[in-house]
Enzyme design. Structure first.
Site, short mmCIF file in Angstrom:
data_model
loop_
_atom_site.label_atom_id
_atom_site.label_comp_id
_atom_site.label_asym_id
_atom_site.label_seq_id
_atom_site.Cartn_x
_atom_site.Cartn_y
_atom_site.Cartn_z
N ARG A 119 -71.78 3.11 80.85
CA ARG A 119 -72.93 2.33 81.40
C ARG A 119 -72.46 1.24 82.32
O ARG A 119 -71.42 0.35 82.05
CB ARG A 119 -73.69 1.77 80.24
CG ARG A 119 -74.52 2.46 79.23
CD ARG A 119 -75.67 2.93 80.36
NE ARG A 119 -76.59 3.76 79.24
CZ ARG A 119 -76.73 5.13 79.56
NH1 ARG A 119 -75.69 5.87 80.16
NH2 ARG A 119 -77.58 5.77 78.75
N HIS A 161 -75.31 8.84 88.54
CA HIS A 161 -75.43 9.05 87.13
C HIS A 161 -75.56 10.50 86.82
O HIS A 161 -76.78 11.07 86.31
CB HIS A 161 -76.69 8.13 86.72
CG HIS A 161 -76.79 7.84 85.24
ND1 HIS A 161 -77.33 6.98 84.72
CD2 HIS A 161 -76.37 8.80 84.04
CE1 HIS A 161 -77.22 6.69 83.37
NE2 HIS A 161 -76.69 8.14 83.01
N1 LIG Z 1 -73.25 8.92 82.72
C1 LIG Z 1 -73.80 9.67 81.95
O1 LIG Z 1 -74.39 10.71 82.35
C2 LIG Z 1 -73.73 9.69 80.40
C3 LIG Z 1 -74.25 10.62 79.65
C4 LIG Z 1 -74.23 10.37 78.28
C5 LIG Z 1 -73.75 9.24 77.72
N2 LIG Z 1 -73.39 8.52 78.53
C6 LIG Z 1 -72.80 7.07 77.90
O2 LIG Z 1 -71.87 7.22 76.92
C7 LIG Z 1 -72.16 6.55 75.70
C8 LIG Z 1 -71.19 7.04 74.69
O3 LIG Z 1 -71.99 8.12 74.13
P1 LIG Z 1 -71.55 8.72 72.64
O4 LIG Z 1 -72.29 9.84 72.24
O5 LIG Z 1 -69.95 8.98 72.72
O6 LIG Z 1 -71.61 7.31 71.87
P2 LIG Z 1 -71.07 7.21 70.10
O7 LIG Z 1 -71.08 8.55 69.66
O8 LIG Z 1 -72.11 6.36 69.71
O9 LIG Z 1 -69.76 6.45 70.54
C9 LIG Z 1 -69.36 5.31 70.87
C10 LIG Z 1 -68.26 4.61 70.59
O10 LIG Z 1 -67.93 3.44 71.41
C11 LIG Z 1 -67.47 2.75 70.27
N3 LIG Z 1 -67.80 1.15 70.34
C12 LIG Z 1 -69.10 0.83 70.43
N4 LIG Z 1 -68.99 -0.69 70.31
C13 LIG Z 1 -67.74 -0.88 70.41
C14 LIG Z 1 -67.34 -2.12 70.65
N5 LIG Z 1 -67.98 -3.45 70.51
N6 LIG Z 1 -65.95 -2.29 70.58
C15 LIG Z 1 -65.28 -1.08 70.26
N7 LIG Z 1 -65.61 0.08 70.48
C16 LIG Z 1 -67.23 0.36 70.34
C17 LIG Z 1 -67.78 3.27 68.93
O11 LIG Z 1 -66.87 2.73 68.14
P3 LIG Z 1 -67.04 3.41 66.39
O12 LIG Z 1 -66.68 4.69 66.50
O13 LIG Z 1 -66.07 2.59 65.79
O14 LIG Z 1 -68.51 3.01 66.17
C18 LIG Z 1 -67.59 4.72 69.43
O15 LIG Z 1 -66.38 5.11 69.07
C19 LIG Z 1 -73.48 6.27 75.48
O16 LIG Z 1 -73.58 4.99 74.90
C20 LIG Z 1 -74.25 6.31 76.99
O17 LIG Z 1 -73.96 4.85 77.43
C21 LIG Z 1 -73.40 8.36 79.77
#
Ligand SMILES: NC(=O)c1ccc[n+]([C@@H]2O[C@H](COP(=O)([O-])OP(=O)(O)OC[C@H]3O[C@@H](n4cnc5c(N)ncnc54)[C@H](OP(=O)(O)O)[C@@H]3O)[C@@H](O)[C@H]2O)c1
Length: 311
Positions: free
Chosen positions: A226, A274
């Site tokens: 993001r 995006h």
């Molecule tokens: N550009 C695009 O097209 C696109 C598409 C889809 C998603 N995204 C982005 O990708 C992000 C990740 O998706 P996901 O499905 O992988 O999310 P997720 O499964 O919720 O994983 C988030 C990861 O970030 C870690 N995290 C969160 N807050 C943290 C902090 N303060 N300090 C350290 N680590 C932290 C979490 O740690 P824990 O494991 O310990 O909870 C987890 O490992 C989404 O939120 C979205 O913004 C972008």
């Protein structure tokens, strides 16, 4: 029992989703009336939601059992105080596959130095072979559904992969780090950093001037997470100073990225609109149907958002 399901994503998505959703509901044995508008919000059982749809006030949906997001990121809804129902985010195999491909492609671009030959065909024969992946350190910040999949794909290509998350993790082939010390270590070693963190109050401006300064000279930043994860001004300053070698950015504080934004014209910035990955209707519809089946069977929902953590 017949269930009422409101499709409250952007209208342009309806044509892509209505057939896969109906197919997935049938396969899950669910009897569903699926619609995009309603005069009787109190009769809606489930809402399929995306932030670019028409619903932002959930108060009238008094009978709604869950809101099922089509996006992985939930920063636009997680603080919505009208939403009292369970909120599930999207974890979709299609979304994951797309992200692995995009991240791997952009990491390989910088690792192999592809620009030198794709952009600069100047008649000069300079046979410098790129290093092996085993000699390149890549840090993935965020080891969730997407970060973990990307880390494993890069590890399979033999990159030296560091991963960082809030809670400690164990991912085969990946050196997993957590905490402030872990972040320091990851940043101090990473020649390529990939941001796959959610946007929360804690992750905003995570890559600020001080943390950018910790990266090795010439490091590359790849952000499909993001926009607000990075302090834009600090990044521009670090690029201009030559400390950061390149930034490939898919997400921005304001989207679409305004035409006058300095990222567009910057020679060391690649902007993609995006498109790193998107939810795929076939696989995502099966996730939605499974969650409705669970809701009706009294089983816990998959991919529930932790409202306190913000993701
Ligand atoms: N550009 C695009 O097209 C696109 C598409 C889809 C998603 N995204 C982005 O990708 C992000 C990740 O998706 P996901 O499905 O992988 O999310 P997720 O499964 O919720 O994983 C988030 C990861 O970030 C870690 N995290 C969160 N807050 C943290 C902090 N303060 N300090 C350290 N680590 C932290 C979490 O740690 P824990 O494991 O310990 O909870 C987890 O490992 C989404 O939120 C979205 O913004 C972008």
């Amino acid at each position: 029992m017949m269930l009422n399901v409101l499709f409250a994503a952007n209208a342009s998505r309806w044509s892509q989703y209505q057939v896969p959703l109906r197919r997935a509901f049938d396969a899950a044995g669910l009897k569903v009336t699926l619609f995009t508008e309603t005069n009787a919000p109190e009769t809606v059982d489930y809402i399929i939601y995306a932030p670019n749809g028409a619903v932002s006030d959930f108060t009238p949906f008094t009978g709604c059992k869950a809101v099922l997001g089509l996006w992985a990121g939930v920063e636009k809804i997680v603080g919505n105080t009208t939403l009292t129902q369970p909120l599930c985010r999207m974890v979709d195999s299609g979304l994951e596959e797309g992200m692995v491909e995009w991240v791997t492609g952009h990491v390989l671009r910088h690792h192999l130095g592809m620009d030198a030959h794709i952009l600069h065909q100047n008649g000069v024969w300079e046979p410098v072979a790129p290093p092996l992946a085993r000699d390149r350190t890549v840090a993935i910040l965020g080891l969730g559904e997407l970060g973990r999949a990307c880390a494993q794909a890069l590890a399979a290509l033999r990159f030296n992969v560091l991963g960082w998350s809030r809670s400690p993790k164990d991912v085969p082939g990946v050196t997993c780090l957590s905490g402030e010390d872990g972040l320091d270590k990851a940043l101090s070693l990473a020649e390529i950093v990939v941001l796959l963190l959610p946007q929360t109050p804690e992750t905003e401006n995570l890559l600020n001037a001080a943390r950018l300064a910790r990266l090795p000279e010439g490091a590359v930043i790849i952000n499909p997470g993001r926009g607000p994860l990075i302090d834009d001004d600090a990044l521009l300053a670090a690029l201009d100073a030559g400390h950061i070698g390149h930034a490939t950015l898919d997400v921005f504080r304001v989207e679409p990225l305004p035409p006058a934004h300095p990222f567009w014209a910057h020679p060391k910035v690649t902007v993609t609109p995006h498109i790193a990955s998107e939810t795929r209707p076939d696989s995502a519809s099966r996730v939605i149907a499974e969650n409705i089946r669970r809701g009706e069977a009294g089983e816990p929902f998959l991919f529930l958002v932790d409202r306190a953590k913000g993701y």
